[in-house]
Motif scaffolding. Structure first.
Motif, mmCIF file in Angstrom:
data_model
loop_
_atom_site.group_PDB
_atom_site.id
_atom_site.type_symbol
_atom_site.label_atom_id
_atom_site.label_comp_id
_atom_site.label_asym_id
_atom_site.label_seq_id
_atom_site.Cartn_x
_atom_site.Cartn_y
_atom_site.Cartn_z
ATOM 1 N N UNK A 74 -13.141 84.018 14.438
ATOM 2 C CA UNK A 74 -12.218 83.170 15.202
ATOM 3 C C UNK A 74 -10.784 83.329 14.690
ATOM 4 N N UNK A 75 -10.558 84.321 13.826
ATOM 5 C CA UNK A 75 -9.249 84.589 13.203
ATOM 6 C C UNK A 75 -8.743 83.416 12.375
ATOM 7 N N UNK A 76 -9.662 82.742 11.675
ATOM 8 C CA UNK A 76 -9.297 81.619 10.821
ATOM 9 C C UNK A 76 -9.608 81.947 9.364
ATOM 10 N N UNK A 77 -8.730 81.483 8.482
ATOM 11 C CA UNK A 77 -8.994 81.503 7.048
ATOM 12 C C UNK A 77 -9.496 80.120 6.679
ATOM 13 N N UNK A 78 -10.374 80.062 5.688
ATOM 14 C CA UNK A 78 -10.939 78.769 5.306
ATOM 15 C C UNK A 78 -10.688 78.481 3.833
ATOM 16 N N UNK A 79 -10.550 77.210 3.540
ATOM 17 C CA UNK A 79 -10.279 76.780 2.167
ATOM 18 C C UNK A 79 -11.581 76.623 1.381
ATOM 19 N N UNK A 82 -6.726 84.951 -0.150
ATOM 20 C CA UNK A 82 -5.271 84.953 -0.055
ATOM 21 C C UNK A 82 -4.732 83.631 -0.563
ATOM 22 N N UNK A 83 -3.744 83.702 -1.446
ATOM 23 C CA UNK A 83 -3.141 82.500 -2.014
ATOM 24 C C UNK A 83 -1.945 82.053 -1.179
ATOM 25 N N UNK A 84 -1.497 80.837 -1.437
ATOM 26 C CA UNK A 84 -0.302 80.327 -0.777
ATOM 27 C C UNK A 84 -0.608 79.406 0.380
ATOM 28 N N UNK A 136 -11.355 84.843 3.874
ATOM 29 C CA UNK A 136 -11.613 85.467 5.169
ATOM 30 C C UNK A 136 -12.325 86.792 4.951
ATOM 31 N N UNK A 137 -12.711 87.394 6.063
ATOM 32 C CA UNK A 137 -13.287 88.740 6.054
ATOM 33 C C UNK A 137 -12.517 89.553 7.089
ATOM 34 N N UNK A 138 -12.171 90.773 6.721
ATOM 35 C CA UNK A 138 -11.472 91.659 7.651
ATOM 36 C C UNK A 138 -12.459 92.172 8.699
#
Length: 144
Positions: free
Chosen positions: A22-27, A58-60, A66-68
């Protein structure tokens, strides 16, 4: 069959893959909640997955896990299991004996070998991405 860390690693990988589709990064917090795992323990597992190039970290402020697309197309269950538990599941004795082999088998050696061989095939042919499909549709679950 798998260590608790490996179970959490598989579940985390499925959740991250589903969100990545879904093109989301998760915490960390979201992952721990989704798989019902303690945050500190989940953090260590995610570090192992990241070090083994299974997931991205990824930080910040726009960071997260995520997974590419390439990882989504290539990461198999066996990759996650090996990264966390090593190859013991493929080699260990079903009864836990230290010296079990074809030459000196335990009483369950031949039966366990058949199951272990089938498990290896399943782990090596199942993409994490494919496990997200039923999860996404609400047909499978990562926690109870």
């Amino acid at each position: 069959m798998f260590s608790k860390a490996c179970e959490y690693g598989i579940r985390a990988s499925i959740f991250i893959a589903e969100q990545s589709l879904l093109d989301k990064k998760v915490s960390l917090k979201d992952i721990a909640k989704a798989i019902d795992s303690p945050e500190a323990y989940t953090s260590k597992i995610l570090q192992q997955l990241s070090r083994n190039f299974i997931i991205n970290s990824d930080k910040g402020p726009t960071g997260g896990f995520s997974m590419s697309r390439q990882e989504l197309e290539n990461v198999k269950l066996s990759t996650v299991v090996t990264a966390i538990d090593g190859d013991a599941i493929y080699n260990g004795c079903g009864l836990g004996l230290k010296n079990c082999s074809e030459e000196k088998p335990c009483p369950a050696h031949s039966q366990f070998k058949t199951i272990r061989d089938q498990l290896k095939i399943m782990l090596e042919t199942t993409l994490i991405k494919n496990l997200t499909m039923d999860f996404k549709d609400g047909l499978t679950f990562l926690k109870r």
